[in-house]
Write a protein that holds these residues in place. Structure first.
Motif, PDB file in Angstrom:
ATOM      1  N   ALA A  42     -78.127 136.003  83.063  1.00 52.18           N
ATOM      2  CA  ALA A  42     -78.952 135.145  82.214  1.00 52.18           C
ATOM      3  C   ALA A  42     -78.448 133.706  82.265  1.00 52.18           C
ATOM      4  O   ALA A  42     -79.242 132.756  82.367  1.00 52.18           O
ATOM      5  CB  ALA A  42     -78.942 135.661  80.778  1.00 52.18           C
ATOM      6  N   GLU A  43     -77.132 133.551  82.241  1.00 55.40           N
ATOM      7  CA  GLU A  43     -76.552 132.207  82.308  1.00 55.40           C
ATOM      8  C   GLU A  43     -76.844 131.564  83.659  1.00 55.40           C
ATOM      9  O   GLU A  43     -77.154 130.370  83.751  1.00 55.40           O
ATOM     10  CB  GLU A  43     -75.049 132.297  82.051  1.00 55.40           C
ATOM     11  N   ARG A  44     -76.761 132.358  84.703  1.00 56.11           N
ATOM     12  CA  ARG A  44     -77.090 131.837  86.044  1.00 56.11           C
ATOM     13  C   ARG A  44     -78.531 131.344  86.106  1.00 56.11           C
ATOM     14  O   ARG A  44     -78.847 130.371  86.800  1.00 56.11           O
ATOM     15  CB  ARG A  44     -76.853 132.934  87.085  1.00 56.11           C
ATOM     16  N   ARG A  45     -79.403 132.019  85.358  1.00 53.50           N
ATOM     17  CA  ARG A  45     -80.819 131.647  85.326  1.00 53.50           C
ATOM     18  C   ARG A  45     -81.112 130.510  84.351  1.00 53.50           C
ATOM     19  O   ARG A  45     -82.266 130.099  84.209  1.00 53.50           O
ATOM     20  CB  ARG A  45     -81.667 132.864  84.951  1.00 53.50           C
ATOM     21  N   GLY A  46     -80.082 130.030  83.646  1.00 56.74           N
ATOM     22  CA  GLY A  46     -80.283 128.874  82.777  1.00 56.74           C
ATOM     23  C   GLY A  46     -79.990 129.083  81.315  1.00 56.74           C
ATOM     24  O   GLY A  46     -80.066 128.133  80.518  1.00 56.74           O
ATOM     25  N   ALA A  47     -79.680 130.290  80.899  1.00 57.25           N
ATOM     26  CA  ALA A  47     -79.347 130.530  79.494  1.00 57.25           C
ATOM     27  C   ALA A  47     -78.040 129.833  79.140  1.00 57.25           C
ATOM     28  O   ALA A  47     -77.169 129.629  79.990  1.00 57.25           O
ATOM     29  CB  ALA A  47     -79.237 132.021  79.219  1.00 57.25           C
ATOM     30  N   ARG A  48     -77.925 129.496  77.865  1.00 52.03           N
ATOM     31  CA  ARG A  48     -76.711 128.850  77.362  1.00 52.03           C
ATOM     32  C   ARG A  48     -76.010 129.823  76.428  1.00 52.03           C
ATOM     33  O   ARG A  48     -76.647 130.450  75.581  1.00 52.03           O
ATOM     34  CB  ARG A  48     -77.074 127.568  76.623  1.00 52.03           C
ATOM     35  N   ILE A  49     -74.695 129.974  76.581  1.00 48.02           N
ATOM     36  CA  ILE A  49     -73.905 130.871  75.740  1.00 48.02           C
ATOM     37  C   ILE A  49     -73.049 130.022  74.813  1.00 48.02           C
ATOM     38  O   ILE A  49     -72.275 129.171  75.270  1.00 48.02           O
ATOM     39  CB  ILE A  49     -72.995 131.794  76.572  1.00 48.02           C
ATOM     40  N   VAL A  50     -73.206 130.247  73.507  1.00 51.18           N
ATOM     41  CA  VAL A  50     -72.467 129.484  72.497  1.00 51.18           C
ATOM     42  C   VAL A  50     -71.619 130.449  71.686  1.00 51.18           C
ATOM     43  O   VAL A  50     -72.136 131.442  71.148  1.00 51.18           O
ATOM     44  CB  VAL A  50     -73.429 128.716  71.563  1.00 51.18           C
ATOM     45  N   THR A  51     -70.323 130.176  71.596  1.00 50.23           N
ATOM     46  CA  THR A  51     -69.437 130.994  70.767  1.00 50.23           C
ATOM     47  C   THR A  51     -69.252 130.307  69.422  1.00 50.23           C
ATOM     48  O   THR A  51     -68.845 129.149  69.351  1.00 50.23           O
ATOM     49  CB  THR A  51     -68.071 131.189  71.437  1.00 50.23           C
ATOM     50  N   GLY A  52     -69.584 131.017  68.368  1.00 53.87           N
ATOM     51  CA  GLY A  52     -69.460 130.448  67.036  1.00 53.87           C
ATOM     52  C   GLY A  52     -70.083 131.375  66.004  1.00 53.87           C
ATOM     53  O   GLY A  52     -70.717 132.370  66.337  1.00 53.87           O
TER      54      GLY A  52
ATOM     55  N   VAL B 108     -74.707 126.784  63.278  1.00 51.09           N
ATOM     56  CA  VAL B 108     -73.547 127.467  63.844  1.00 51.09           C
ATOM     57  C   VAL B 108     -72.310 126.620  63.619  1.00 51.09           C
ATOM     58  O   VAL B 108     -72.217 125.503  64.144  1.00 51.09           O
ATOM     59  CB  VAL B 108     -73.733 127.732  65.357  1.00 51.09           C
ATOM     60  N   SER B 109     -71.392 127.160  62.825  1.00 53.38           N
ATOM     61  CA  SER B 109     -70.144 126.447  62.530  1.00 53.38           C
ATOM     62  C   SER B 109     -70.424 125.007  62.114  1.00 53.38           C
ATOM     63  O   SER B 109     -69.752 124.060  62.547  1.00 53.38           O
ATOM     64  CB  SER B 109     -69.205 126.497  63.744  1.00 53.38           C
ATOM     65  N   GLY B 110     -71.460 124.837  61.299  1.00 55.22           N
ATOM     66  CA  GLY B 110     -71.806 123.536  60.742  1.00 55.22           C
ATOM     67  C   GLY B 110     -72.744 122.698  61.578  1.00 55.22           C
ATOM     68  O   GLY B 110     -73.207 121.652  61.121  1.00 55.22           O
ATOM     69  N   GLU B 111     -73.047 123.134  62.805  1.00 55.06           N
ATOM     70  CA  GLU B 111     -73.930 122.366  63.683  1.00 55.06           C
ATOM     71  C   GLU B 111     -75.271 123.069  63.842  1.00 55.06           C
ATOM     72  O   GLU B 111     -75.338 124.282  64.009  1.00 55.06           O
ATOM     73  CB  GLU B 111     -73.282 122.166  65.055  1.00 55.06           C
ATOM     74  N   SER B 112     -76.361 122.276  63.803  1.00 51.76           N
ATOM     75  CA  SER B 112     -77.707 122.841  63.905  1.00 51.76           C
ATOM     76  C   SER B 112     -78.148 122.975  65.357  1.00 51.76           C
ATOM     77  O   SER B 112     -77.898 122.079  66.176  1.00 51.76           O
ATOM     78  CB  SER B 112     -78.709 121.956  63.158  1.00 51.76           C
ATOM     79  N   ILE B 113     -78.791 124.086  65.659  1.00 52.64           N
ATOM     80  CA  ILE B 113     -79.410 124.313  66.972  1.00 52.64           C
ATOM     81  C   ILE B 113     -80.868 124.679  66.703  1.00 52.64           C
ATOM     82  O   ILE B 113     -81.154 125.639  65.991  1.00 52.64           O
ATOM     83  CB  ILE B 113     -78.723 125.444  67.758  1.00 52.64           C
ATOM     84  N   ALA B 114     -81.780 123.919  67.278  1.00 51.34           N
ATOM     85  CA  ALA B 114     -83.208 124.129  67.030  1.00 51.34           C
ATOM     86  C   ALA B 114     -83.792 125.120  68.026  1.00 51.34           C
ATOM     87  O   ALA B 114     -83.316 125.246  69.160  1.00 51.34           O
ATOM     88  CB  ALA B 114     -83.951 122.800  67.117  1.00 51.34           C
ATOM     89  N   ALA B 115     -84.852 125.818  67.589  1.00 49.67           N
ATOM     90  CA  ALA B 115     -85.537 126.753  68.473  1.00 49.67           C
ATOM     91  C   ALA B 115     -86.936 127.020  67.943  1.00 49.67           C
ATOM     92  O   ALA B 115     -87.231 126.809  66.766  1.00 49.67           O
ATOM     93  CB  ALA B 115     -84.769 128.067  68.573  1.00 49.67           C
TER      94      ALA B 115
END
Length: 357
Positions: A156-166, A183-190
């Protein structure tokens, strides 16, 4: 479907990894968020049995059969998955219930062979205790859980997915619609958020006012050190289920989900290991390496929750205790529903809304 749809998948166990892979393959822009990294919490402690076996009503059996077929499709799409159709030898029920199981599932088209002691010995020659009567299910198998999850996430990452640890602090909610995660105080939109966080799902969903009726029963499983090959497939004996992994470890529990750990899990693990060792010829050098206590995310009625959350826009839930078996089907069906609004008929009984009735 919009190929630019942005989806956050919360959870990096086998279910989250499969959903993320299928979404990415279909063209979505995917971010996977996980506290624990690839494998999640429940997946590493799984017995990893792929089956459509005993004790389920026919609609759920049909979903599981489809999932078994989807494992084969997934293996063709992603080469090198650590997947083995090793078959299973089963005698963990009284003879009358074994017969009822065989009759019912055979009528549903499940391949079941009745075997006696001599045939059982040919299937698993290193068993020290053999049943008078057992069932052999040649089409069942296993997927090494963490390696499979890592392979899905890596592709999935190779195809462009982003992996976030938090850690997900909360879901972002605007006018009744989920718009992302914090996530850990930071906003991620979707555009849409998928909660596939297993035992952690209820706490995350509750931040948007969504209640998930999920329990987390524990299960004790023992793992040997790698050893010479003793088992050809799954062995589902009375009070002991075991298999040998690709790296040679023998994994066992009082059943496939593991039993209650009790007040002294270490002592229980040693006793379970000795019982396993006693069932195997040629196991004199077999050594206990470690035990795990897995907490299986189990909806209140024991069936999956795979659906959008009614009353809250932009939120999809995917939580089940049969993660290994169901992962490729849940991933495929969830991706189609999220991106194309197409809900597979096999998912009809498994909407979250059923608990509102």
């Amino acid at each position: 479907m919009s190929s630019a749809k942005q989806v956050i998948v919360v959870g990096a166990g086998i279910i989250g990894a499969s959903i993320a892979w299928h979404l990415t393959k279909a063209g979505a822009r995917v971010t996977v968020v996980s506290t624990s990294g690839a494998g999640g919490v429940a997946t590493p402690n799984s017995f990893a049995w792929i089956n459509a076996s005993w004790g389920n009503p026919e609609p759920y059996f049909r979903l599981r059969i489809r999932a078994m077929a989807e494992w084969k499709r997934l293996a063709n799409d992603l080469s090198g998955l650590p997947l083995a159709w090793c078959g299973g030898l089963c005698w963990d029920l009284p003879a009358d219930k074994l017969e009822a199981y065989a009759a019912e599932h055979s009528s549903w088209g499940y391949g079941i062979e009745r075997v006696g002691r001599e045939q059982a010995a040919r299937i698993e020659p290193n068993l020290a205790e053999l049943p008078e009567f057992a069932l052999y299910l040649a089409q069942e198998g296993v997927a090494e859980p963490v390696a499979t999850t890592k392979a899905l996430l890596a592709d999935a990452e190779r195809r462009g997915a982003r992996i976030v640890t938090g850690t997900v602090d909360r879901l972002a909610l605007v006018n009744g619609k989920v718009t992302g995660v914090v996530v850990s105080g930071e906003s991620i939109a979707a555009d849409e958020v998928v909660i596939a966080a297993g035992a952690g799902a209820p706490a995350i969903a509750s931040t948007a006012g969504v209640k998930l009726p999920i329990g987390t029963p524990p299960g004790l499983i023992v793992h040997s050190r790698p050893y010479k090959k003793l088992l050809n497939g799954l062995v589902l004996a009375e009070k002991l289920h075991m298999r040998q992994t690709a790296e040679g470890r023998i994994v066992a529990g009082s059943d496939f989900g593991g039993g209650e750990p009790g007040e002294n899990p270490q002592a229980d693990a040693r006793a379970l290991f000795e019982a396993m060792k006693a069932m195997l010829r040629g196991a004199d050098g077999l050594e206990l390496d470690f035990h795990t206590i897995g907490y299986r995310p189990t909806p209140a009625d024991s069936f999956p929750i795979v659906s959008r959350a009614d009353g809250v826009g932009g939120l999809y839930i995917a939580v089940t205790h049969s993660g290994i078996t169901l992962a490729p089907a849940v991933g495929l069906f969830a991706a189609r529903e999220i991106l194309d609004d197409e809900r597979d008929a096999l998912l009809a009984p498994y909407a979250l809304s059923r608990f509102d009735q």
